[in-house]
Motif scaffolding. Sequence first.
Motif, PDB file in Angstrom:
ATOM      1  N   THR A  19     -36.736  59.246  79.006  1.00  0.00           N
ATOM      2  CA  THR A  19     -35.298  59.285  79.270  1.00  0.00           C
ATOM      3  C   THR A  19     -34.523  58.362  78.329  1.00  0.00           C
ATOM      4  N   TYR A  43     -34.656  58.863  75.183  1.00  0.00           N
ATOM      5  CA  TYR A  43     -34.307  59.750  74.062  1.00  0.00           C
ATOM      6  C   TYR A  43     -32.952  60.387  74.320  1.00  0.00           C
ATOM      7  N   PRO A  44     -31.976  60.184  73.450  1.00  0.00           N
ATOM      8  CA  PRO A  44     -30.605  60.668  73.713  1.00  0.00           C
ATOM      9  C   PRO A  44     -30.469  62.178  73.795  1.00  0.00           C
ATOM     10  N   LYS A  45     -31.411  62.929  73.175  1.00  0.00           N
ATOM     11  CA  LYS A  45     -31.307  64.388  73.189  1.00  0.00           C
ATOM     12  C   LYS A  45     -32.367  65.019  74.085  1.00  0.00           C
ATOM     13  N   ILE A  46     -32.781  64.280  75.106  1.00  0.00           N
ATOM     14  CA  ILE A  46     -33.842  64.802  75.976  1.00  0.00           C
ATOM     15  C   ILE A  46     -33.414  66.102  76.650  1.00  0.00           C
ATOM     16  N   ASN A  47     -32.125  66.261  76.940  1.00  0.00           N
ATOM     17  CA  ASN A  47     -31.658  67.504  77.562  1.00  0.00           C
ATOM     18  C   ASN A  47     -31.906  68.708  76.648  1.00  0.00           C
ATOM     19  N   GLU A  48     -31.766  68.519  75.325  1.00  0.00           N
ATOM     20  CA  GLU A  48     -31.997  69.614  74.389  1.00  0.00           C
ATOM     21  C   GLU A  48     -33.474  69.994  74.338  1.00  0.00           C
ATOM     22  N   VAL A  49     -34.335  68.986  74.402  1.00  0.00           N
ATOM     23  CA  VAL A  49     -35.778  69.242  74.410  1.00  0.00           C
ATOM     24  C   VAL A  49     -36.162  70.042  75.647  1.00  0.00           C
ATOM     25  N   GLU A  88     -34.221  71.843  77.635  1.00  0.00           N
ATOM     26  CA  GLU A  88     -33.594  73.174  77.637  1.00  0.00           C
ATOM     27  C   GLU A  88     -34.353  74.138  76.724  1.00  0.00           C
ATOM     28  N   THR A  89     -34.790  73.632  75.559  1.00  0.00           N
ATOM     29  CA  THR A  89     -35.541  74.475  74.627  1.00  0.00           C
ATOM     30  C   THR A  89     -36.882  74.871  75.219  1.00  0.00           C
ATOM     31  N   ARG A 110     -27.224  66.168  83.493  1.00  0.00           N
ATOM     32  CA  ARG A 110     -27.534  66.833  82.222  1.00  0.00           C
ATOM     33  C   ARG A 110     -28.889  67.533  82.252  1.00  0.00           C
ATOM     34  N   ILE A 111     -29.858  66.968  82.979  1.00  0.00           N
ATOM     35  CA  ILE A 111     -31.227  67.490  82.876  1.00  0.00           C
ATOM     36  C   ILE A 111     -31.788  68.054  84.179  1.00  0.00           C
TER      37      ILE A 111
END
Length: 237
Positions: free
Chosen positions: A3, A5-11, A13-14, A38-39
């Motif tokens: 958590t 990691y600032p772009k964890i939501n993108e990871v 979601e992908t 966000r997640i």
Amino acid sequence: EPTLYPKINEVLETSKSFGFENVLFTNGSLLSHKLWKRIGSVVDKIMLHLDTIDEETFAKSNMVPAEESKRIFAQTLKNIDDILNFGFDPEKIYTYIVLSQPASKTLEQTFSWIINKIELGPIMLYQMVRAGRAKNVNSNMSLNVQQIQNAFELRAQFDGRSELLLLGHSEYCKHYQLTMAYIRADGQVTPYAGMPGGYGNILEESLCGILQKSYGDISFASLVNNNGTNKLDGACG
């Protein structure tokens, strides 16, 4: 701690878009209301690292200054409550406890909180391994074999499935989590890095060789005697 990691939501979601199940390994300290918004929709399960429910023991286990530890501890518990209040299924929160001398003294208290108060899912116990950050831990923090056995027996009492003790070390992968393996730098595979001795039927085989086997070859082949009888006895056998 993923958590961070600032772009964890993108990871997440992908991963979800490919059809994978997202299992978040976390200590819970950063799972704030803002981050969960966000997640939360793309997290299927949470593996929550929570060694103790006792504030003082938490500080000893994590080697964090008292005031900072107190803040982190309070925030972690608040975050767990918030996630449950958002409607996340408590049975999909798996708690794992790294067995150390401080944590072992509060296991009964911690088990009671996990199982009785908020009814979270399965509890996993890990032997402390002198690797990674744990290399800096004093050697007297480790438990001896008898203390580890006592911890598993106590967990079985709370969990209500004492028959799992019959599985010995294989209990790690067959009931409380998906099968795990560590691929070493030399390409060989070890079923679980924390267990001394040889367990499992892929121990120190090459990854290439394992991938060429059928599921039947790598699942229960080692549980059958030469005459075809089951090696396990009792409820699980």
